[in-house]
Design a protein around this motif. Structure first.
Motif, PDB file in Angstrom:
ATOM      1  N   VAL A  91     -39.991 -43.643 -85.595  1.00 31.17           N
ATOM      2  CA  VAL A  91     -39.868 -42.927 -84.328  1.00 31.17           C
ATOM      3  C   VAL A  91     -40.165 -41.433 -84.662  1.00 31.17           C
ATOM      4  O   VAL A  91     -39.847 -40.620 -85.480  1.00 31.17           O
ATOM      5  N   VAL A  92     -41.029 -40.744 -83.615  1.00 30.12           N
ATOM      6  CA  VAL A  92     -42.005 -39.713 -83.928  1.00 30.12           C
ATOM      7  C   VAL A  92     -41.490 -38.973 -82.660  1.00 30.12           C
ATOM      8  O   VAL A  92     -41.829 -39.237 -81.530  1.00 30.12           O
ATOM      9  N   TYR A  93     -40.802 -37.545 -82.881  1.00 28.18           N
ATOM     10  CA  TYR A  93     -40.647 -36.690 -81.968  1.00 28.18           C
ATOM     11  C   TYR A  93     -42.010 -35.806 -81.782  1.00 28.18           C
ATOM     12  O   TYR A  93     -42.385 -35.303 -82.735  1.00 28.18           O
ATOM     13  N   THR A  94     -42.478 -35.643 -80.473  1.00 30.38           N
ATOM     14  CA  THR A  94     -43.589 -34.713 -80.520  1.00 30.38           C
ATOM     15  C   THR A  94     -43.613 -34.034 -78.991  1.00 30.38           C
ATOM     16  O   THR A  94     -42.693 -34.082 -78.257  1.00 30.38           O
ATOM     17  N   TYR A  95     -44.445 -32.933 -79.214  1.00 28.12           N
ATOM     18  CA  TYR A  95     -45.013 -32.383 -77.965  1.00 28.12           C
ATOM     19  C   TYR A  95     -46.468 -32.705 -77.482  1.00 28.12           C
ATOM     20  O   TYR A  95     -47.351 -33.153 -78.612  1.00 28.12           O
ATOM     21  N   SER A  96     -46.736 -33.083 -76.374  1.00 30.65           N
ATOM     22  CA  SER A  96     -47.822 -33.766 -75.924  1.00 30.65           C
ATOM     23  C   SER A  96     -49.133 -32.931 -76.034  1.00 30.65           C
ATOM     24  O   SER A  96     -50.242 -33.510 -76.309  1.00 30.65           O
ATOM     25  N   LEU A  97     -49.078 -31.735 -76.374  1.00 30.75           N
ATOM     26  CA  LEU A  97     -50.317 -30.644 -76.502  1.00 30.75           C
ATOM     27  C   LEU A  97     -50.288 -30.162 -77.852  1.00 30.75           C
ATOM     28  O   LEU A  97     -51.366 -29.255 -77.981  1.00 30.75           O
ATOM     29  N   SER A  98     -49.547 -30.552 -78.974  1.00 35.34           N
ATOM     30  CA  SER A  98     -49.685 -29.944 -80.277  1.00 35.34           C
ATOM     31  C   SER A  98     -50.514 -30.934 -81.048  1.00 35.34           C
ATOM     32  O   SER A  98     -50.560 -32.019 -81.221  1.00 35.34           O
ATOM     33  N   PRO A  99     -51.587 -30.128 -81.545  1.00 36.85           N
ATOM     34  CA  PRO A  99     -52.305 -30.871 -82.424  1.00 36.85           C
ATOM     35  C   PRO A  99     -51.828 -31.481 -83.746  1.00 36.85           C
ATOM     36  O   PRO A  99     -52.353 -32.551 -84.257  1.00 36.85           O
ATOM     37  N   PHE A 100     -50.686 -30.956 -84.321  1.00 38.45           N
ATOM     38  CA  PHE A 100     -50.170 -31.490 -85.235  1.00 38.45           C
ATOM     39  C   PHE A 100     -49.432 -33.021 -84.787  1.00 38.45           C
ATOM     40  O   PHE A 100     -49.443 -33.863 -85.560  1.00 38.45           O
ATOM     41  N   CYS A 101     -48.967 -33.115 -83.575  1.00 39.63           N
ATOM     42  CA  CYS A 101     -48.241 -34.262 -82.922  1.00 39.63           C
ATOM     43  C   CYS A 101     -49.594 -35.339 -82.882  1.00 39.63           C
ATOM     44  O   CYS A 101     -49.394 -36.325 -83.192  1.00 39.63           O
ATOM     45  N   THR A 102     -50.634 -34.742 -82.395  1.00 40.38           N
ATOM     46  CA  THR A 102     -51.581 -35.723 -82.133  1.00 40.38           C
ATOM     47  C   THR A 102     -52.066 -36.234 -83.463  1.00 40.38           C
ATOM     48  O   THR A 102     -52.621 -37.572 -83.573  1.00 40.38           O
ATOM     49  N   GLU A 103     -52.375 -35.584 -84.533  1.00 40.55           N
ATOM     50  CA  GLU A 103     -52.655 -36.205 -85.806  1.00 40.55           C
ATOM     51  C   GLU A 103     -51.733 -37.183 -86.227  1.00 40.55           C
ATOM     52  O   GLU A 103     -52.140 -37.946 -86.981  1.00 40.55           O
ATOM     53  N   ALA A 104     -50.426 -36.784 -86.319  1.00 36.26           N
ATOM     54  CA  ALA A 104     -49.529 -37.753 -86.796  1.00 36.26           C
ATOM     55  C   ALA A 104     -49.720 -39.087 -85.993  1.00 36.26           C
ATOM     56  O   ALA A 104     -49.872 -39.950 -86.724  1.00 36.26           O
ATOM     57  N   ILE A 105     -49.626 -39.054 -84.688  1.00 36.70           N
ATOM     58  CA  ILE A 105     -49.690 -40.242 -84.187  1.00 36.70           C
ATOM     59  C   ILE A 105     -51.281 -41.001 -84.491  1.00 36.70           C
ATOM     60  O   ILE A 105     -51.173 -41.991 -84.339  1.00 36.70           O
ATOM     61  N   LYS A 106     -52.304 -40.278 -84.473  1.00 41.77           N
ATOM     62  CA  LYS A 106     -53.417 -41.008 -84.895  1.00 41.77           C
ATOM     63  C   LYS A 106     -53.359 -41.481 -86.039  1.00 41.77           C
ATOM     64  O   LYS A 106     -54.201 -42.483 -86.404  1.00 41.77           O
ATOM     65  N   LEU A 107     -53.014 -41.063 -87.150  1.00 48.15           N
ATOM     66  CA  LEU A 107     -52.633 -41.627 -88.567  1.00 48.15           C
ATOM     67  C   LEU A 107     -51.975 -42.775 -88.227  1.00 48.15           C
ATOM     68  O   LEU A 107     -52.314 -43.920 -89.050  1.00 48.15           O
ATOM     69  N   LEU A 108     -50.721 -42.873 -87.608  1.00 50.18           N
ATOM     70  CA  LEU A 108     -49.813 -44.105 -87.598  1.00 50.18           C
ATOM     71  C   LEU A 108     -51.204 -45.131 -86.881  1.00 50.18           C
ATOM     72  O   LEU A 108     -50.936 -46.316 -87.173  1.00 50.18           O
ATOM     73  N   ASP A 109     -51.592 -44.797 -85.668  1.00 52.36           N
ATOM     74  CA  ASP A 109     -52.684 -45.655 -85.147  1.00 52.36           C
ATOM     75  C   ASP A 109     -53.519 -46.277 -85.853  1.00 52.36           C
ATOM     76  O   ASP A 109     -54.071 -47.262 -85.779  1.00 52.36           O
ATOM     77  N   SER A 110     -54.178 -45.352 -86.836  1.00 57.80           N
ATOM     78  CA  SER A 110     -55.146 -45.971 -87.753  1.00 57.80           C
ATOM     79  C   SER A 110     -54.848 -47.005 -88.519  1.00 57.80           C
ATOM     80  O   SER A 110     -55.562 -47.740 -89.164  1.00 57.80           O
ATOM     81  N   LEU A 111     -53.480 -46.984 -88.769  1.00 61.13           N
ATOM     82  CA  LEU A 111     -53.006 -48.062 -89.779  1.00 61.13           C
ATOM     83  C   LEU A 111     -52.453 -49.315 -88.701  1.00 61.13           C
ATOM     84  O   LEU A 111     -52.206 -50.291 -89.433  1.00 61.13           O
ATOM     85  N   GLY A 112     -52.385 -49.176 -87.442  1.00 59.81           N
ATOM     86  CA  GLY A 112     -51.842 -50.291 -86.741  1.00 59.81           C
ATOM     87  C   GLY A 112     -50.401 -50.402 -86.496  1.00 59.81           C
ATOM     88  O   GLY A 112     -49.673 -51.508 -86.591  1.00 59.81           O
TER      89      GLY A 112
END
Length: 216
Positions: A91-112
């Protein structure tokens, strides 16, 4: 960007914010191509430097989060957070405009990976009452009010570049995939029962706080 919206739940692929070296591999969950991210030192340097700067402001943000939240039901908010943190393997709590949050989600996406993203607001200054209360409680419980805040198997590991130990430190140590497999966010590949914990039904789920909605 592609999004599917139903009953306030979105499935979304975000664009990357920082430069990276990429290769392609099949995603575990959907059987489609996914970006596999390899962070270079040129990428990690700015991430870590910016994170250190934010870390110096943590005492201010912790105090500010309490002021922003005002009066709220602490017991109910804490119970809701604990239940939500265990509602998915990650579970990841995020802000939609935060670049740090974008990178966290992108890393999880990259692993599927299978995860739930809980978007509190576009940024901290735009939080509504529900999001502000959750942020204040996260700061009270774990000593950090910044996002992203990542829970793996219901346990807080911190943010993108720091925490206990943080998402990128796990990745750098070569332990992130093993950790995700252990909690069922990725299928274990070293056992004939590796797919038992991994549902694969909703590998990327995005939900919004009750005070915040984002147009698809």
């Amino acid at each position: 960007r592609r999004a599917v919206t139903f009953a306030g739940v979105h499935q979304l692929r975000c664009r990357a914010f920082y430069p990276r070296l990429q290769s392609k591999s099949p995603a575990y969950a959907a059987g489609v191509e996914a970006d596999v991210t390899t962070y270079s030192e040129d990428t990690l340097g700015p991430l870590k430097l910016a994170s250190q700067g934010m870390g110096l402001l943590q005492p201010f943000f912790a105090a500010e989060s309490k002021w922003q939240a005002g009066a709220y039901d602490q017991k109910a908010t804490r119970q809701a957070l604990k239940a939500e943190a265990k509602s998915a393997p990650v579970v990841v709590y995020t802000y939609s405009l935060s670049p740090f949050c974008t990178e966290a989600i992108k890393l999880l996406d990259s692993l599927g990976a299978e995860y739930k993203e809980v978007v509190l607001a576009p940024e901290w200054f735009a939080l509504g009452s529900d999001g502000a209360a959750k942020r204040a409680e996260l700061a009270e419980l774990f000593g950090r009010s910044s996002m992203p805040h990542v829970f793996v198997g219901g346990r807080s590991i911190g943010g993108l570049t720091e925490g206990n130990p943080g998402l990128l430190p796990l990745y750098e140590a070569g332990e992130l995939e093993a950790t995700l497999k252990q909690v069922g966010a990725l299928p274990a590949d070293d056992t004939p029962f590796g797919w038992v914990l991994f549902s694969g039904d909703s590998p990327k789920v995005k939900v919004y706080g009750s005070d915040f909605r984002e147009d698809a």
